[in-house]
Design an enzyme around this catalytic site. Structure first.
Site, mmCIF file in Angstrom:
data_model
loop_
_atom_site.group_PDB
_atom_site.id
_atom_site.type_symbol
_atom_site.label_atom_id
_atom_site.label_comp_id
_atom_site.label_asym_id
_atom_site.label_seq_id
_atom_site.Cartn_x
_atom_site.Cartn_y
_atom_site.Cartn_z
ATOM 1 N N GLY A 53 -31.333 -16.666 18.160
ATOM 2 C CA GLY A 53 -30.226 -15.940 19.205
ATOM 3 C C GLY A 53 -28.936 -15.551 18.451
ATOM 4 O O GLY A 53 -28.715 -16.382 17.511
ATOM 5 N N GLN A 99 -19.992 -13.950 17.959
ATOM 6 C CA GLN A 99 -20.301 -14.427 16.668
ATOM 7 C C GLN A 99 -20.069 -13.386 15.364
ATOM 8 O O GLN A 99 -20.149 -13.673 14.165
ATOM 9 C CB GLN A 99 -21.525 -14.937 16.450
ATOM 10 C CG GLN A 99 -21.825 -16.136 17.337
ATOM 11 C CD GLN A 99 -23.416 -16.659 17.376
ATOM 12 O OE1 GLN A 99 -24.141 -16.137 18.064
ATOM 13 N NE2 GLN A 99 -23.376 -17.638 16.475
ATOM 14 N N CYS A 152 -26.798 -23.772 15.406
ATOM 15 C CA CYS A 152 -25.962 -22.373 15.646
ATOM 16 C C CYS A 152 -25.447 -21.792 14.205
ATOM 17 O O CYS A 152 -25.053 -22.411 13.375
ATOM 18 C CB CYS A 152 -24.668 -22.791 16.221
ATOM 19 S SG CYS A 152 -23.767 -21.453 16.725
ATOM 20 N N LEU A 153 -25.717 -20.339 14.268
ATOM 21 C CA LEU A 153 -25.628 -19.594 12.872
ATOM 22 C C LEU A 153 -24.029 -19.647 12.725
ATOM 23 O O LEU A 153 -23.658 -19.707 11.611
ATOM 24 C CB LEU A 153 -26.039 -18.090 13.243
ATOM 25 C CG LEU A 153 -27.543 -18.147 13.584
ATOM 26 C CD1 LEU A 153 -27.808 -16.716 13.667
ATOM 27 C CD2 LEU A 153 -28.329 -18.573 12.217
ATOM 28 N N HIS A 172 -27.349 -21.730 25.547
ATOM 29 C CA HIS A 172 -26.383 -21.976 24.011
ATOM 30 C C HIS A 172 -25.883 -20.559 23.965
ATOM 31 O O HIS A 172 -24.571 -20.524 23.620
ATOM 32 C CB HIS A 172 -27.452 -22.305 23.253
ATOM 33 C CG HIS A 172 -26.637 -22.083 21.738
ATOM 34 N ND1 HIS A 172 -26.541 -23.375 21.007
ATOM 35 C CD2 HIS A 172 -26.134 -21.352 20.957
ATOM 36 C CE1 HIS A 172 -25.967 -22.982 19.764
ATOM 37 N NE2 HIS A 172 -25.807 -21.712 19.929
ATOM 38 N N GLU A 173 -26.495 -19.434 23.865
ATOM 39 C CA GLU A 173 -25.797 -18.211 23.900
ATOM 40 C C GLU A 173 -24.988 -17.711 24.887
ATOM 41 O O GLU A 173 -23.928 -17.185 24.393
ATOM 42 C CB GLU A 173 -26.968 -17.007 24.018
ATOM 43 C CG GLU A 173 -28.096 -17.197 22.648
ATOM 44 C CD GLU A 173 -27.543 -17.435 21.303
ATOM 45 O OE1 GLU A 173 -26.392 -16.893 20.976
ATOM 46 O OE2 GLU A 173 -28.082 -18.226 20.422
ATOM 47 N N HIS A 181 -21.339 -19.136 24.305
ATOM 48 C CA HIS A 181 -20.629 -18.473 23.374
ATOM 49 C C HIS A 181 -19.553 -17.405 23.995
ATOM 50 O O HIS A 181 -18.870 -17.190 23.647
ATOM 51 C CB HIS A 181 -21.591 -17.566 22.444
ATOM 52 C CG HIS A 181 -22.086 -18.299 21.092
ATOM 53 N ND1 HIS A 181 -21.289 -18.955 20.113
ATOM 54 C CD2 HIS A 181 -23.418 -18.855 20.556
ATOM 55 C CE1 HIS A 181 -22.052 -19.571 19.245
ATOM 56 N NE2 HIS A 181 -23.214 -19.456 19.671
#
Ligand code: NI
Length: 175
Positions: A47, A52, A100-101, A142-143, A146
């Site tokens: 995701g 981000q 997480c990226l 999670h997304e 953000h």
């Protein structure tokens, strides 16, 4: 289309609240989504949220058809979700490992609602409305965090369950 640099935790742009998308089906929105998919694929993520890559808009993508790192039960339809709204269904919470990226090389155990209902729009303004459980529900929560400037370590209850993947023995990768 291009792979964009992913902001890392500590960058204040990850802590901003994102703004709603006002117009659907525009070349600008399509270009943003192309870049997001290319960036997520290059990073082998499950995701990605627009903040981000430094774009403060309520746009997230998630899902994959085939990801050899994750078991079959974790399959999630490839989804573009814009201006999303989410609510828990029931009051069950479960804890599981996330990554997480924007927090590369690390994992942590995060509590999330077990079951959620979410809605929003795709890139053409088509309404999306779904219920999700398990890993799917976790990725969406999670997304969407953000978009509110929340990174998963800020949701953790036990920081002893946070660390570098390379230092861990048997951690199941999530998100
Ligand atoms: Ni993330």
């Amino acid at each position: 289309m291009s792979v964009r640099p992913i902001l890392k935790m500590g960058d204040p742009r990850l802590l901003r609240k994102s703004m709603p998308v006002r117009e659907f089906g525009t070349p600008e929105l399509k270009a943003l989504l192309d870049d997001m998919f290319e960036t997520m694929t290059a990073a082998d993520g499950a995701g990605l949220a627009a903040p981000q890559i430094g774009v403060p808009l309520k746009v997230v993508i998630f899902g994959f058809e085939n990801n050899r790192d994750l078991p079959e039960t974790h399959a999630i339809p490839k989804t573009v979700l814009i201006n999303p709204v989410i609510r828990p269904v029931g009051d069950m919470v479960e804890e599981a490992w996330e990554g997480c990226l924007s927090v590369p090389g690390m994992r942590g155990v995060v509590p999330r609602w077990s079951k959620v209902h979410y809605e929003g729009f795709d890139q053409n303004g088509q309404h999306i409305s779904r219920e999700a459980t398990g890993f799917h529900a976790r990725v969406v929560q999670h997304e969407l965090d953000h978009l509110e400037g929340i990174l998963y370590p800020m949701r953790m209850r036990d920081l002893s369950l946070f660390g570098f993947i390379e230092a861990m023995d048997t951690v199941e990768p999530e998100e």
